[in-house]
Write a protein that holds these residues in place. Structure first.
Motif, PDB file in Angstrom:
ATOM      1  N   ALA A  99      24.018 -71.067  27.292  1.00  0.00           N
ATOM      2  CA  ALA A  99      23.273 -69.826  27.524  1.00  0.00           C
ATOM      3  C   ALA A  99      22.416 -69.457  26.326  1.00  0.00           C
ATOM      4  N   GLU A 100      23.008 -69.538  25.129  1.00  0.00           N
ATOM      5  CA  GLU A 100      22.281 -69.121  23.936  1.00  0.00           C
ATOM      6  C   GLU A 100      21.098 -70.030  23.639  1.00  0.00           C
ATOM      7  N   GLU A 101      21.230 -71.314  23.978  1.00  0.00           N
ATOM      8  CA  GLU A 101      20.150 -72.258  23.715  1.00  0.00           C
ATOM      9  C   GLU A 101      19.141 -72.319  24.856  1.00  0.00           C
ATOM     10  N   SER A 102      19.478 -71.745  25.997  1.00  0.00           N
ATOM     11  CA  SER A 102      18.606 -71.818  27.164  1.00  0.00           C
ATOM     12  C   SER A 102      17.336 -71.004  26.933  1.00  0.00           C
ATOM     13  N   PHE A 103      16.202 -71.592  27.333  1.00  0.00           N
ATOM     14  CA  PHE A 103      14.941 -70.859  27.212  1.00  0.00           C
ATOM     15  C   PHE A 103      14.931 -69.661  28.167  1.00  0.00           C
ATOM     16  N   LEU A 104      15.831 -69.684  29.149  1.00  0.00           N
ATOM     17  CA  LEU A 104      15.905 -68.566  30.094  1.00  0.00           C
ATOM     18  C   LEU A 104      16.493 -67.314  29.452  1.00  0.00           C
ATOM     19  N   TYR A 105      17.286 -67.511  28.391  1.00  0.00           N
ATOM     20  CA  TYR A 105      17.976 -66.362  27.809  1.00  0.00           C
ATOM     21  C   TYR A 105      16.989 -65.277  27.384  1.00  0.00           C
ATOM     22  N   THR A 106      15.944 -65.686  26.691  1.00  0.00           N
ATOM     23  CA  THR A 106      14.943 -64.713  26.237  1.00  0.00           C
ATOM     24  C   THR A 106      14.299 -64.006  27.415  1.00  0.00           C
ATOM     25  N   GLN A 107      13.994 -64.777  28.473  1.00  0.00           N
ATOM     26  CA  GLN A 107      13.332 -64.185  29.632  1.00  0.00           C
ATOM     27  C   GLN A 107      14.241 -63.210  30.371  1.00  0.00           C
ATOM     28  N   VAL A 108      15.518 -63.586  30.520  1.00  0.00           N
ATOM     29  CA  VAL A 108      16.449 -62.706  31.230  1.00  0.00           C
ATOM     30  C   VAL A 108      16.715 -61.445  30.409  1.00  0.00           C
ATOM     31  N   VAL A 109      16.841 -61.602  29.101  1.00  0.00           N
ATOM     32  CA  VAL A 109      17.042 -60.425  28.244  1.00  0.00           C
ATOM     33  C   VAL A 109      15.824 -59.510  28.325  1.00  0.00           C
ATOM     34  N   GLU A 110      14.634 -60.109  28.359  1.00  0.00           N
ATOM     35  CA  GLU A 110      13.414 -59.299  28.493  1.00  0.00           C
ATOM     36  C   GLU A 110      13.424 -58.536  29.815  1.00  0.00           C
ATOM     37  N   LEU A 111      13.828 -59.224  30.895  1.00  0.00           N
ATOM     38  CA  LEU A 111      13.950 -58.557  32.191  1.00  0.00           C
ATOM     39  C   LEU A 111      14.968 -57.422  32.104  1.00  0.00           C
ATOM     40  N   PHE A 112      16.119 -57.696  31.481  1.00  0.00           N
ATOM     41  CA  PHE A 112      17.171 -56.694  31.325  1.00  0.00           C
ATOM     42  C   PHE A 112      16.631 -55.486  30.559  1.00  0.00           C
ATOM     43  N   ASN A 113      15.935 -55.742  29.462  1.00  0.00           N
ATOM     44  CA  ASN A 113      15.387 -54.650  28.645  1.00  0.00           C
ATOM     45  C   ASN A 113      14.407 -53.788  29.437  1.00  0.00           C
ATOM     46  N   ASN A 114      13.570 -54.438  30.255  1.00  0.00           N
ATOM     47  CA  ASN A 114      12.600 -53.683  31.062  1.00  0.00           C
ATOM     48  C   ASN A 114      13.302 -52.818  32.108  1.00  0.00           C
ATOM     49  N   LEU A 115      14.349 -53.385  32.722  1.00  0.00           N
ATOM     50  CA  LEU A 115      15.107 -52.617  33.716  1.00  0.00           C
ATOM     51  C   LEU A 115      15.800 -51.430  33.057  1.00  0.00           C
ATOM     52  N   LYS A 167       8.956 -46.853  25.195  1.00  0.00           N
ATOM     53  CA  LYS A 167       8.112 -48.041  25.105  1.00  0.00           C
ATOM     54  C   LYS A 167       8.935 -49.296  25.342  1.00  0.00           C
ATOM     55  N   SER A 168      10.175 -49.299  24.819  1.00  0.00           N
ATOM     56  CA  SER A 168      11.005 -50.498  24.940  1.00  0.00           C
ATOM     57  C   SER A 168      12.475 -50.158  24.732  1.00  0.00           C
ATOM     58  N   TYR A 169      13.318 -51.134  25.103  1.00  0.00           N
ATOM     59  CA  TYR A 169      14.755 -51.052  24.852  1.00  0.00           C
ATOM     60  C   TYR A 169      15.193 -52.416  24.359  1.00  0.00           C
ATOM     61  N   ASP A 170      16.094 -52.464  23.375  1.00  0.00           N
ATOM     62  CA  ASP A 170      16.600 -53.730  22.850  1.00  0.00           C
ATOM     63  C   ASP A 170      18.072 -53.880  23.197  1.00  0.00           C
ATOM     64  N   PHE A 171      18.356 -54.880  24.001  1.00  0.00           N
ATOM     65  CA  PHE A 171      19.704 -55.106  24.505  1.00  0.00           C
ATOM     66  C   PHE A 171      20.700 -55.364  23.378  1.00  0.00           C
ATOM     67  N   GLU A 172      20.320 -56.210  22.422  1.00  0.00           N
ATOM     68  CA  GLU A 172      21.248 -56.595  21.359  1.00  0.00           C
ATOM     69  C   GLU A 172      21.645 -55.404  20.485  1.00  0.00           C
ATOM     70  N   SER A 173      20.672 -54.601  20.074  1.00  0.00           N
ATOM     71  CA  SER A 173      20.947 -53.504  19.135  1.00  0.00           C
ATOM     72  C   SER A 173      21.144 -52.164  19.817  1.00  0.00           C
ATOM     73  N   ARG A 174      20.890 -52.093  21.143  1.00  0.00           N
ATOM     74  CA  ARG A 174      20.928 -50.826  21.887  1.00  0.00           C
ATOM     75  C   ARG A 174      19.977 -49.799  21.274  1.00  0.00           C
ATOM     76  N   MET A 175      18.808 -50.282  20.901  1.00  0.00           N
ATOM     77  CA  MET A 175      17.817 -49.426  20.260  1.00  0.00           C
ATOM     78  C   MET A 175      16.739 -49.027  21.260  1.00  0.00           C
ATOM     79  N   LEU A 176      16.490 -47.711  21.359  1.00  0.00           N
ATOM     80  CA  LEU A 176      15.425 -47.175  22.190  1.00  0.00           C
ATOM     81  C   LEU A 176      14.209 -46.910  21.315  1.00  0.00           C
ATOM     82  N   THR A 177      13.017 -47.297  21.785  1.00  0.00           N
ATOM     83  CA  THR A 177      11.782 -47.033  21.051  1.00  0.00           C
ATOM     84  C   THR A 177      10.831 -46.280  21.969  1.00  0.00           C
ATOM     85  N   THR A 178      10.323 -45.128  21.499  1.00  0.00           N
ATOM     86  CA  THR A 178       9.425 -44.312  22.313  1.00  0.00           C
ATOM     87  C   THR A 178       7.980 -44.742  22.112  1.00  0.00           C
ATOM     88  N   LEU A 179       7.097 -44.237  22.967  1.00  0.00           N
ATOM     89  CA  LEU A 179       5.668 -44.520  22.818  1.00  0.00           C
ATOM     90  C   LEU A 179       5.129 -43.944  21.517  1.00  0.00           C
TER      91      LEU A 179
END
Length: 646
Positions: A511-527, A549-561
């Motif tokens: 999972a960690e080495e899969s190129f899909l991981y970044t894409q799925v995390v990006e999808l998760f962050n957008n949702l 503006k964004s959310y970061d799954f790993e750090s649970r950080m919210l960023t506003t516009l």
């Protein structure tokens, strides 16, 4: 995302569209505005509410003793709240106990409950009367059940109502980030399950139509693999030609661990000596026991455990048999020590008694020497264990001895520059893993394996190109690899969300080495960003809802516009945390007919100004059916207040 990945891996677009053609998105039809009533008879206190006017959001206001939370729980049960799932995130044992108490109302024949929901287009009536519960939609009875078994009957009712509403029950202590993570992951899991089922169905149909060659990867992936193999082949051949004295690449590991291996060899050798000493002592003690009359035979006859003082009457029986006259006896079979003996005459009977005497003698011998026998059994067990340990430790010593010998020989070779050689070996070993060569160490074996894989891959590429021209190519295993990667990534997301999951380290590494991981995390962050939507910025003067503006799954950080960063890892300040909890849970994506219902207890930590800003953003959510918020006020009689659109 699946379509994008499948096409990139080499699947035909028509084939992919066939897999996705049955996707059916159920559209909710939430109420624009509604009014509702609730009445509970049979309690020690009056419980009746009427919203009066129509709205989408309501406040239930009253003093602390006016059973507002009880009313909220009753509504939750009536609308099919999944308490098992909701209480995972409540962290409020007092509330959980209260929920269990209110559930008992539904099995009390003295308590009758009625609730109605009306809008311009819909009318819903929920009735619990004596021993039955009933649901009517627009005048038609859609569900009716006698309440006899709480678990079964209410589970059926909850399952029916969950098709109509998604209930979010919110109280203090709720970790909205963890819950929304959980809900998004459940949506991802449902998507994976759909893809797996549909992929298998479509593949089955395709494979049954005509014979097709099955390949593990797409043409593009095989071509990329061939380029990598040819690059590695040149690298390993150049290495061999430049370093003819190096026959084993594992020397990298051996050399780095030379001192450790030498020390380990000494320690293990000492253990071997200790084992040999114990074995010799055990054998010596066993021989002494045998000299004392203890038998080491496998056919030892153990005396019965209840013997006190064995009596030998068999000798007397043998003496009396000498006086026995005649040769014929009634034929009989006797079982002795798991074998059957046939007795036809006096001679057979004498043989039987003699065998019985032998058994008795052996058992008596065991009885008289039983403590020594117990020690013999223990010694045999210890010997077996020590001899097995000696075999293993000897094998390990031989392995270490060979490694140390190879390393020592290499260190003595003047033609080898270890500072240059060892980093090159490490790079080659890393590339071997990418090429799927395995963990071979001998250079000649690595070259042979590489040439074999080059030949096999080239042949497959030729076959696929020929199959494509004849429309015979269905990359069956490509789908399996994509689905495996998606599921591996999902498992990793679950673990990093703080939820327990069981999957082994190799899948986690995939999972960690899969190129899909970044894409799925990006999808998760957008949702996640869409679920939260806003950060409520509170100042002394006003409250402002600022879009994220964004959310970061790993750090649970919210960023506003506006560029502000807000960590949600340890919760936010009181009122803001409650506000974002309500907004994020109200936007739950679900397939219920009428959408999400918010039941919010203890809304008092949110100021009126902040509450008003939250209400304004809630009216933006299409799938929100309605929300009911509990507020403490000075009103003696609790009542419903409609919240106007702002």
């Amino acid at each position: 995302m699946f379509k994008e990945v499948a096409l990139e891996r080499g699947l035909d677009e028509i084939f992919v569209n066939t897999i996705l053609k049955d996707i059916d998105v159920i559209k909710t039809k939430p109420f624009n505005d509604l009014k509702f009533k609730l009445k509970v008879d049979g309690l020690k206190f009056p419980l009746e509410f009427d919203s009066g006017g129509e709205s989408k959001l309501f406040e239930l206001r009253g003093i602390n003793t006016r059973y507002k939370t009880t009313s909220l729980i009753v509504i939750g049960i009536l609308l099919g709240c999944d308490w098992g799932n909701q209480t995972l995130f409540l962290s409020n044992y007092k509330l959980e106990s209260q929920i269990e108490e209110v559930k008992a109302y539904f099995f009390n024949k003295e308590i009758n409950i009625e609730m109605s929901i009306e809008s311009e287009a819909e009318e819903i009536s929920l009735i619990k009367s004596e021993n039955y519960i009933q649901v009517m939609l627009n005048g038609n009875v859609e569900f009716r059940r006698l309440l006899q078994n709480f678990e079964i009957d209410m589970q059926e009712y909850q399952q029916f109502m969950s098709r109509l509403f998604k209930v979010q029950f919110i109280s203090k202590g709720r970790d909205f980030v963890t819950q929304v993570h959980h809900e998004i992951l459940e949506n991802i899991k449902e998507s994976f399950d759909y893809l797996i089922i549909n992929c298998r169905k479509v593949l089955s149909e395709f494979m049954s139509n005509k014979s097709r060659k099955i390949y593990s990867k797409s043409l593009k992936e095989f071509e990329n693999e061939l380029v990598l193999l040819l690059t590695f082949k040149k690298l390993i051949l150049d290495f061999r030609n430049g370093n003819p004295d190096v026959v084993d690449l594992n020397v990298f590991e051996y050399f780095n661990n030379l001192k450790d291996n030498e020390e380990k060899f000494k320690q293990i050798n000492e253990k071997k000596k200790e084992i040999i000493t114990r074995i010799e002592n055990y054998k010596l003690e066993r021989n002494l026991l045998i000299e004392d009359g203890v038998s080491d035979s496998t056919n030892i006859i153990q005396a019965p455990s209840n013997w006190k003082n064995p009596v030998r009457n068999v000798d007397e029986i043998l003496g009396s048999l000498e006086k026995l006259k005649g040769t014929d006896l009634v034929p009989l079979y006797v079982e002795l020590q798991d074998s059957f003996i046939k007795i036809n005459n006096s001679d057979d009977f004498k043989k039987f008694i003699q065998l019985l005497s032998d058994v008795q003698t052996n058992a008596t011998n065991y009885y008289n020497l039983r403590e020594k026998y117990h020690r013999l059994f223990e010694l045999n067990r210890l010997l077996s264990e020590e001899e097995l340990a000696l075999k293993k430790i000897t094998s390990e010593l031989e392995r270490l001895k060979e490694i140390i010998s190879k390393t020592s020989e290499l260190s003595l070779s003047s033609s080898i520059d270890l500072k240059v050689l060892l980093p090159r070996i490490k790079s080659i070993q890393m590339l071997m893993q990418k090429c799927g060569i395995g963990e071979l160490g001998v250079v000649s074996e690595i070259i042979a394996m590489t040439e074999k894989k080059v030949e096999e891959t080239s042949k497959i590429i030729t076959e696929i190109k020929a199959a494509n021209s004849q429309d015979d190519y269905i990359p069956y295993e490509i789908l399996n690899s994509i689905l495996f990667e998606f599921n591996s990534v999902k498992s990793l997301l679950v673990e990093k969300s703080g939820n327990k999951t069981n999957f082994n380290s190799s899948i986690k590494e995939t999972a960690e080495e899969s190129f899909l991981y970044t894409q799925v995390v990006e999808l998760f962050n957008n949702l996640m960003k869409e679920r939260c939507k806003y950060y409520y910025k509170v100042t002394d003067e006003n409250v402002e809802s600022i879009e994220l503006k964004s959310y970061d799954f790993e750090s649970r950080m919210l960023t506003t516009l506006d560029g502000d960063e807000i960590s949600a890892r340890y919760g936010l300040s009181g009122g803001i945390d409650s506000a974002m909890t309500v907004r994020s849970l109200a936007s739950s994506q679900n397939d219920s007919l009428y959408g999400t219902v918010l039941l919010v207890d203890e809304w008092g930590d949110v100021s009126d100004t902040l509450a008003g800003e939250v209400y304004k953003t809630l009216y933006e959510i299409n799938q929100l059916s309605f929300g009911l918020f509990v507020e403490v006020s000075e009103d003696e009689q609790a009542k419903i207040q409609c919240i106007d659109r702002l």
